[in-house]
Design a protein around this motif. Structure first.
Motif, PDB file in Angstrom:
ATOM      1  N   UNK A  87       0.778  -1.241   0.018  1.00 61.55           N
ATOM      2  CA  UNK A  87       0.000  -0.047   0.007  1.00 61.55           C
ATOM      3  C   UNK A  87       0.765   1.080  -0.159  1.00 61.55           C
ATOM      4  N   UNK A 135       3.442   3.945  -2.231  1.00 61.46           N
ATOM      5  CA  UNK A 135       3.677   4.124  -3.907  1.00 61.46           C
ATOM      6  C   UNK A 135       4.592   5.487  -3.711  1.00 61.46           C
ATOM      7  N   UNK A 167       3.112   8.064  -1.011  1.00 64.10           N
ATOM      8  CA  UNK A 167       1.788   8.086  -0.580  1.00 64.10           C
ATOM      9  C   UNK A 167       1.727   6.720   0.184  1.00 64.10           C
ATOM     10  N   UNK A 168       0.872   6.669   1.218  1.00 63.94           N
ATOM     11  CA  UNK A 168       0.739   5.246   1.728  1.00 63.94           C
ATOM     12  C   UNK A 168      -0.855   5.207   2.510  1.00 63.94           C
ATOM     13  N   UNK A 169      -1.468   4.026   2.510  1.00 66.64           N
ATOM     14  CA  UNK A 169      -2.789   4.209   2.926  1.00 66.64           C
ATOM     15  C   UNK A 169      -3.158   2.971   3.798  1.00 66.64           C
ATOM     16  N   UNK A 170      -4.367   3.025   4.537  1.00 66.20           N
ATOM     17  CA  UNK A 170      -4.767   2.005   5.370  1.00 66.20           C
ATOM     18  C   UNK A 170      -5.720   1.044   4.197  1.00 66.20           C
ATOM     19  N   UNK A 171      -5.457   0.040   3.901  1.00 60.44           N
ATOM     20  CA  UNK A 171      -6.204  -0.745   2.999  1.00 60.44           C
ATOM     21  C   UNK A 171      -7.458  -1.359   3.443  1.00 60.44           C
ATOM     22  N   UNK A 196      -1.791   9.257  -7.860  1.00 62.15           N
ATOM     23  CA  UNK A 196      -1.488   7.923  -7.341  1.00 62.15           C
ATOM     24  C   UNK A 196      -2.306   7.126  -6.392  1.00 62.15           C
TER      25      UNK A 196
END
Lengths: 194, 207
Positions: A85, A87, B36-40, B203
């Motif tokens: 997760x 990029x 960028x990073x996210x909590x899936x 993105x």
């Protein structure tokens, strides 16, 4: 860097000993990465040069040394790398500078006065690999010496009694040190002098 | 004659190689980097509402605020969320009124150092009569350098877990960090801020 300069000077200083019983060659070197090196940067290298000195120990066998430098470069503009997760996007500039320095042995399949003198041989030595990936204001570097082997084949085509057109193909393989091995085909064109 | 040619070629080839050496980043824009990073496991889709904290946080509290930069950051965030179909709440009494709370921050790092241009050192003469030693001057010429690196952060918090009375921040469900060399031109830096924030959203298709 100091080791590289010392080894190169030691190698070059041996040229004066060869006199008439050997070959000195200078080539323009191109190269094509293979294996894990191609996974990192598959671009053909148009930047390189090499020197070789060989002394005849018999009529058909030479021993000597070689030094070459190839630059592999790839730029990736606005490239995104994704891992789970996360990029990262930016411009990535990938460099590999390869300096194989070998002791060599070659066998010649025809005589001195043949119109095309085919030969084959092997180089064993060391290779300094400087690999750098620049992205943003950051850089990841790999700067190590590797054990190196370089089998090669080539031809000598006389232009006059002393000067030859020299063409060779060599596979340079630097064994794994730390995290990566480096293999590439070298295509070399130049001149050789007896 | 041939020997002179050979040695001349040997000595000139490294110079030719250096001049042909491939160049990397040539402008400050080439150093733009967007992370960028996210909590899936977080649901961005069901409730597309957000609150944007009005003040851009300067991590270095001593830095001089720039209304131009602040507005560029906020306006870029707002326009990108709008284009994704998000609804902005201008004020909230209860964090539960929105799905995410967004905050922006920035920091400027100044890097200074000294590099050395190699030259030749040497000894200058001893005392009269040959007694004692002279001094030594170094073989390297110092060249000072400095440059600024700017980083913009955008963090989106899970608003449902936000307690204004709680000193601990709730989980970050989306984070963007944009980094690069700063130029001396505010106009250039402003334009690049808009570019990198647009890229951060581009993105992040899960938003």
């Amino acid at each position: 860097m100091k080791k590289l300069i010392f080894t190169t000077l030691l190698f070059l200083s041996s040229f004066g000993l060869m006199a008439q019983d050997g070959i000195f060659a200078m080539t323009y070197n191109m190269a094509l990465p293979t294996g894990s090196m191609a996974d990192y940067n598959s671009n053909y290298s148009w930047r390189g040069f090499g020197f070789e000195g060989r002394a005849f120990v018999t009529d058909n066998i030479t021993l000597g040394g070689s030094f070459s430098w190839n630059v592999f470069f790839k730029e990736e503009i606005n490239k995104s790398y994704v891992s789970d997760n996360v990029t990262v996007t930016g411009n990535f500039y990938k460099y590999i500078n390869a300096f194989p320095i070998n002791f060599t042995a070659h066998y010649y399949f025809s005589d001195y006065d043949a119109p095309v003198r085919f030969h084959a041989g092997l180089g064993v030595g060391t290779s300094k690999i400087n690999q750098e990936t620049d992205f943003g204001v950051w850089a990841i570097t790999h700067d190590y010496w590797h054990f190196n082997v370089s089998p090669d084949i080539g031809i000598l085509m006389p232009m006059n009694y002393k000067t030859n057109l020299f063409i060779s193909m060599r596979y340079n393989y630097a064994f794994k040190n730390k995290d990566m091995d480096y293999g590439y085909f070298g295509f070399n064109v130049g001149l050789a002098w007896y | 004659m041939i020997k002179k040619f050979i040695w001349g070629a040997i000595l000139s080839l490294p110079i030719i190689m250096y001049s042909c050496y491939p160049k990397g980043a040539e402008t400050v824009s080439d150093t733009n980097l967007v992370f960028t990073a996210y909590d899936d496991e977080f649901d961005f889709a069901t409730d597309r509402s957000y609150y944007l904290y009005d003040t851009v946080i300067y991590i270095d509290s001593s830095a001089t605020r720039s209304a131009t930069i602040d507005n560029a950051i906020k306006n870029s965030i707002i326009s990108n969320f709008n284009s994704l179909g998000y609804t902005r709440k201008m004020s909230i009494d209860d964090p539960n009124e929105v799905n995410i709370v967004v905050m922006a921050a920035l920091i400027k790092n100044s890097i200074q150092g000294i590099s050395y241009y190699p030259g030749y050192g040497g000894w200058y003469g001893g005392y009269w009569g040959g007694w004692g030693y002279g001094g030594y001057y170094p073989g390297y010429y110092p060249i000072p350098y400095s440059y600024d690196i700017g980083t913009v952060f955008i963090d989106a918090f899970d608003s449902q877990n936000l307690d204004p009375g709680d000193a601990i921040l709730p989980p970050i469900v989306w984070s963007a960090a944009m980094n690069g060399l700063l130029s001396s031109s505010t106009l250039s830096n402003t334009s690049r801020i808009q570019t990198v924030i647009n890229q951060a959203f581009a993105q992040s298709p899960y938003l």
